[in-house]
Design a protein around this motif. Structure first.
Motif, PDB file in Angstrom:
ATOM      1  N   VAL A  35       0.833  -1.191   0.000  1.00  0.00           N
ATOM      2  CA  VAL A  35       0.000   0.000   0.000  1.00  0.00           C
ATOM      3  C   VAL A  35       0.867   1.240   0.000  1.00  0.00           C
ATOM      4  CG1 VAL A  35      -1.623   1.333   1.363  1.00  0.00           C
ATOM      5  CG2 VAL A  35      -1.990  -1.105   1.059  1.00  0.00           C
ATOM      6  N   ASP A  36       1.885   1.254   0.861  1.00  0.00           N
ATOM      7  CA  ASP A  36       2.795   2.384   0.887  1.00  0.00           C
ATOM      8  C   ASP A  36       3.431   2.601  -0.477  1.00  0.00           C
ATOM      9  OD1 ASP A  36       2.232   2.667   3.537  1.00  0.00           O
ATOM     10  OD2 ASP A  36       4.025   1.616   4.236  1.00  0.00           O
ATOM     11  N   ALA A  37       3.745   1.492  -1.134  1.00  0.00           N
ATOM     12  CA  ALA A  37       4.390   1.608  -2.439  1.00  0.00           C
ATOM     13  C   ALA A  37       3.502   2.356  -3.423  1.00  0.00           C
ATOM     14  CB  ALA A  37       4.713   0.219  -2.991  1.00  0.00           C
ATOM     15  N   LEU A  38       2.202   2.058  -3.402  1.00  0.00           N
ATOM     16  CA  LEU A  38       1.318   2.705  -4.350  1.00  0.00           C
ATOM     17  C   LEU A  38       1.022   4.148  -3.960  1.00  0.00           C
ATOM     18  CD1 LEU A  38      -1.231  -0.122  -5.122  1.00  0.00           C
ATOM     19  CD2 LEU A  38       0.607   0.735  -6.569  1.00  0.00           C
ATOM     20  N   VAL A  39       1.034   4.437  -2.655  1.00  0.00           N
ATOM     21  CA  VAL A  39       0.735   5.790  -2.211  1.00  0.00           C
ATOM     22  C   VAL A  39       1.901   6.728  -2.492  1.00  0.00           C
ATOM     23  CG1 VAL A  39       0.265   7.219  -0.204  1.00  0.00           C
ATOM     24  CG2 VAL A  39      -0.921   5.047  -0.478  1.00  0.00           C
ATOM     25  N   VAL A  40       3.108   6.316  -2.104  1.00  0.00           N
ATOM     26  CA  VAL A  40       4.244   7.209  -2.262  1.00  0.00           C
ATOM     27  C   VAL A  40       5.024   6.949  -3.527  1.00  0.00           C
ATOM     28  CG1 VAL A  40       4.440   7.391   0.239  1.00  0.00           C
ATOM     29  CG2 VAL A  40       5.858   5.735  -0.970  1.00  0.00           C
ATOM     30  N   GLY A  41       4.669   5.894  -4.250  1.00  0.00           N
ATOM     31  CA  GLY A  41       5.305   5.643  -5.540  1.00  0.00           C
ATOM     32  C   GLY A  41       6.547   4.795  -5.471  1.00  0.00           C
ATOM     33  N   LEU A  59      10.150  -2.976  -0.554  1.00  0.00           N
ATOM     34  CA  LEU A  59      10.972  -4.106  -0.979  1.00  0.00           C
ATOM     35  C   LEU A  59      11.007  -4.148  -2.499  1.00  0.00           C
ATOM     36  CD1 LEU A  59       9.735  -6.925   1.417  1.00  0.00           C
ATOM     37  CD2 LEU A  59      11.902  -5.703   1.535  1.00  0.00           C
ATOM     38  N   PRO A  60      11.702  -3.226  -3.151  1.00  0.00           N
ATOM     39  CA  PRO A  60      11.655  -3.158  -4.621  1.00  0.00           C
ATOM     40  C   PRO A  60      12.583  -4.140  -5.276  1.00  0.00           C
ATOM     41  CG  PRO A  60      13.083  -1.436  -3.792  1.00  0.00           C
ATOM     42  CD  PRO A  60      12.580  -2.211  -2.601  1.00  0.00           C
ATOM     43  N   LEU A 112       3.481  -0.525 -10.036  1.00  0.00           N
ATOM     44  CA  LEU A 112       2.665  -1.730  -9.838  1.00  0.00           C
ATOM     45  C   LEU A 112       3.544  -2.970  -9.729  1.00  0.00           C
ATOM     46  CD1 LEU A 112      -0.228  -0.981 -12.344  1.00  0.00           C
ATOM     47  CD2 LEU A 112      -0.452  -1.143  -9.856  1.00  0.00           C
ATOM     48  N   MET A 113       4.572  -3.052 -10.564  1.00  0.00           N
ATOM     49  CA  MET A 113       5.482  -4.199 -10.505  1.00  0.00           C
ATOM     50  C   MET A 113       6.208  -4.266  -9.168  1.00  0.00           C
ATOM     51  SD  MET A 113       5.900  -6.513 -12.919  1.00  0.00           S
ATOM     52  CE  MET A 113       7.644  -6.953 -12.921  1.00  0.00           C
ATOM     53  N   HIS A 114       6.706  -3.128  -8.701  1.00  0.00           N
ATOM     54  CA  HIS A 114       7.407  -3.118  -7.416  1.00  0.00           C
ATOM     55  C   HIS A 114       6.459  -3.505  -6.279  1.00  0.00           C
ATOM     56  CE1 HIS A 114      10.978  -1.685  -9.247  1.00  0.00           C
ATOM     57  NE2 HIS A 114      10.602  -0.435  -9.409  1.00  0.00           N
ATOM     58  N   ALA A 115       5.234  -3.006  -6.333  1.00  0.00           N
ATOM     59  CA  ALA A 115       4.260  -3.358  -5.300  1.00  0.00           C
ATOM     60  C   ALA A 115       3.952  -4.849  -5.335  1.00  0.00           C
ATOM     61  CB  ALA A 115       2.981  -2.541  -5.489  1.00  0.00           C
ATOM     62  N   PHE A 116       3.777  -5.409  -6.538  1.00  0.00           N
ATOM     63  CA  PHE A 116       3.536  -6.844  -6.675  1.00  0.00           C
ATOM     64  C   PHE A 116       4.670  -7.645  -6.049  1.00  0.00           C
ATOM     65  CE2 PHE A 116       4.993 -10.341  -9.546  1.00  0.00           C
ATOM     66  CZ  PHE A 116       4.150 -11.334  -9.057  1.00  0.00           C
ATOM     67  N   ALA A 133       6.948  -6.685  -3.804  1.00  0.00           N
ATOM     68  CA  ALA A 133       7.030  -6.479  -2.365  1.00  0.00           C
ATOM     69  C   ALA A 133       5.963  -7.280  -1.633  1.00  0.00           C
ATOM     70  CB  ALA A 133       6.885  -4.986  -2.048  1.00  0.00           C
ATOM     71  N   GLU A 134       4.735  -7.262  -2.151  1.00  0.00           N
ATOM     72  CA  GLU A 134       3.648  -8.009  -1.524  1.00  0.00           C
ATOM     73  C   GLU A 134       3.894  -9.513  -1.604  1.00  0.00           C
ATOM     74  OE1 GLU A 134       1.146  -6.890   0.155  1.00  0.00           O
ATOM     75  OE2 GLU A 134       0.957  -4.775  -0.387  1.00  0.00           O
ATOM     76  N   ALA A 135       4.405  -9.974  -2.741  1.00  0.00           N
ATOM     77  CA  ALA A 135       4.703 -11.398  -2.878  1.00  0.00           C
ATOM     78  C   ALA A 135       5.773 -11.824  -1.888  1.00  0.00           C
ATOM     79  CB  ALA A 135       5.152 -11.703  -4.311  1.00  0.00           C
ATOM     80  N   ALA A 136       6.778 -10.981  -1.677  1.00  0.00           N
ATOM     81  CA  ALA A 136       7.844 -11.298  -0.724  1.00  0.00           C
ATOM     82  C   ALA A 136       7.303 -11.391   0.695  1.00  0.00           C
ATOM     83  CB  ALA A 136       8.940 -10.237  -0.809  1.00  0.00           C
ATOM     84  N   GLU A 137       6.460 -10.431   1.076  1.00  0.00           N
ATOM     85  CA  GLU A 137       5.891 -10.472   2.424  1.00  0.00           C
ATOM     86  C   GLU A 137       4.992 -11.684   2.610  1.00  0.00           C
ATOM     87  OE1 GLU A 137       4.283  -7.374   4.793  1.00  0.00           O
ATOM     88  OE2 GLU A 137       5.236  -5.823   3.571  1.00  0.00           O
ATOM     89  N   LEU A 138       4.205 -11.964   1.605  1.00  0.00           N
ATOM     90  CA  LEU A 138       3.287 -13.095   1.699  1.00  0.00           C
ATOM     91  C   LEU A 138       4.047 -14.408   1.801  1.00  0.00           C
ATOM     92  CD1 LEU A 138       0.607 -14.525   1.584  1.00  0.00           C
ATOM     93  CD2 LEU A 138       0.512 -14.062  -0.869  1.00  0.00           C
ATOM     94  N   ALA A 139       5.092 -14.552   1.019  1.00  0.00           N
ATOM     95  CA  ALA A 139       5.881 -15.782   1.072  1.00  0.00           C
ATOM     96  C   ALA A 139       6.532 -15.960   2.432  1.00  0.00           C
ATOM     97  CB  ALA A 139       6.948 -15.762  -0.021  1.00  0.00           C
TER      98      ALA A 139
END
Length: 440
Positions: free
Chosen positions: A29-35, A39-40, A389-393, A395-401
């Motif tokens: 979420v932070d990634a999409l808000v601040v750009g 975890l890029p 969007l790619m960086h957010a994807f 980062a989220e995948a890393a946290e989820l894993a």
């Protein structure tokens, strides 16, 4: 039914479910808000043409920041890229890890024309060329299916069918498919989805007028009608009435033979999302409405590639259980993957759509209209949106894993990431369909 492979864990271990369900949106979420993501990092070494080639300005600076951040190595994502390891997981990895790419080149490396040229500044991951033996066999089988079984296109469309290169597309996106028939599951559905898009919506007689009725009847080829005996026969006969319905019906019949009931229902749900996105775009076309950028991105979350990566486990010959797939964290990862890959389509198809009759909405067109900027600046900003969007994807995948290290979750996340990479590869290399604008 396909071989599910070793599955030492039950689908609903309380500890895993609790940990998984408690996972928040956090960094993505932070990634999409601040750009910028926290975890890029990538599931493989990223490649982007140096931002210096884009000139100055905020867009170029953003691309430079993204490229610098992408050099950071995340050990867990590297482990995920290599595939799961340890007792009971040997059967969860079917293909050879991708070779590492060299570090960022000092100058843009233009590929030969036949291989395509990547969009300058676009954040993506290179993949090896797909197995040519598999590509040839899938291409042969899908053309026979499209021509002989479902009559999906007339002879005069043959060059367009061949130019689509769907065999190369699907082999690149699903390198872990255990058999050709598993690959064919995805390939038939891809061809069927494109038949609906072309015939009902766009290139070959499509129109927004009456689209809702056509899509609803086509959807019943995926999600059968349950009615009285008196009217069942009429519905069944309608499934052979046109190419989209013939293709949907046949492709889904093959799919349900290899998938579980929950996988088939998951796919139907995502196709309903897709059809709702088609209808939103059609409504805007009828009223000549140019949506706000955020409205366009909302529409594209539904009118996008999501049904393709969501079946990565079926094509891989295993199952991510329904209770794990349905968790909000996993749904967010899949949504971000679908959104990023769809913007890739907007960017690579930009010149093709500009040359087509009528006005086609895509992200650069909407940004130019709504934010009163030049076509070039709008296109470069759309590249930046894709990168975020790619960086957010990732980062989220890393946290989820990390939050849910179930081997099936790791494998599914890796499969979705590989699909994202393969989707870009196909767009970049399909010079029959796509060419880049002269913005650099």
């Amino acid at each position: 039914m396909p071989d599910r492979g070793p599955s030492p864990l039950q689908s609903s271990l309380p500890a895993v479910a609790a940990r998984f369900g408690a996972y928040g949106h956090g960094r993505g979420v932070d990634a999409l808000v601040v750009g910028r993501p926290a975890l890029p990092t990538g599931l493989s070494v990223p490649v982007a043409v140096p931002a210096e080639s884009l000139g100055g300005g905020l867009v170029a600076e953003g691309v430079r920041e993204s490229a610098a951040a992408a050099r950071t190595t995340n050990p867990f994502l590297e482990r995920l890229r290599r595939g799961p390891s340890g007792l009971g997981t040997a059967g969860l990895y079917f293909f050879t890890p991708r070779k590492e790419s060299p570090t960022q080149p000092e100058q843009p490396q233009a590929a030969p024309a036949a291989e395509g040229i990547p969009i300058p500044g676009l954040y993506y991951h290179p993949v090896p060329d797909p197995d040519p033996v598999r590509v040839e066999e899938v291409s042969r089988r899908i053309k026979r299916w499209a021509v002989d079984e479902v009559e999906a296109y007339p002879p005069e469309w043959e060059d367009q069918f061949d130019g689509f290169s769907v065999g190369r597309y699907m082999v690149a996106c699903h390198p872990d498919a255990p058999t050709i028939e598993h690959l064919m599951l995805a390939t038939r559905l891809m061809v069927a989805e494109n038949a609906v898009d072309d015939v009902y919506c766009e290139d070959h007689g499509g129109s927004p007028i009456g689209l809702g009725g056509r899509l609803l009847l086509a959807h019943t080829a995926l999600d059968p009608v349950h009615t009285t005996g008196e009217y069942q026969a009429g519905w069944a006969e309608s499934l052979h009435a046109d190419a989209p319905r013939r293709a949907y019906r046949s492709a889904m019949e093959y799919f349900v033979q290899q998938s579980t009931a929950s996988q088939a229902d998951r796919f139907r749900h995502d196709m309903a999302r897709l059809h709702m996105g088609y209808l939103a775009e059609a409504a805007w076309a009828q009223t000549e409405y140019v949506p706000e950028v955020w409205e366009y991105l909302a529409m594209r979350q539904f009118n996008n590639f999501r049904p393709c990566p969501t079946i990565t486990d079926t094509v891989g010959g295993y199952e991510l259980p329904a209770d794990l797939h349905a968790q909000p964290a996993m749904q967010r990862v899949v949504a971000l993957a679908g959104n990023a890959t769809t913007i890739v389509n907007d960017l690579y198809s930009y010149t093709k759509e500009l040359a087509s009759p009528g006005r086609h909405l895509n992200l650069p067109v909407v940004i130019a209209e709504r934010e009163s900027c030049s076509e070039r600046d709008a296109y470069l900003k759309a590249v930046e949106v894709h990168n975020d969007l790619m960086h957010a994807f990732e980062a989220e995948a890393a946290e989820l894993a990390t939050a849910c290290p179930d081997p099936r979750v790791l494998r599914f996340l890796r499969g979705v990431a590989v699909w994202v990479d393969g989707n870009h590869y196909w767009h970049m290399t399909n010079t029959y369909r796509y060419s880049l604008p002269d913005f650099w």
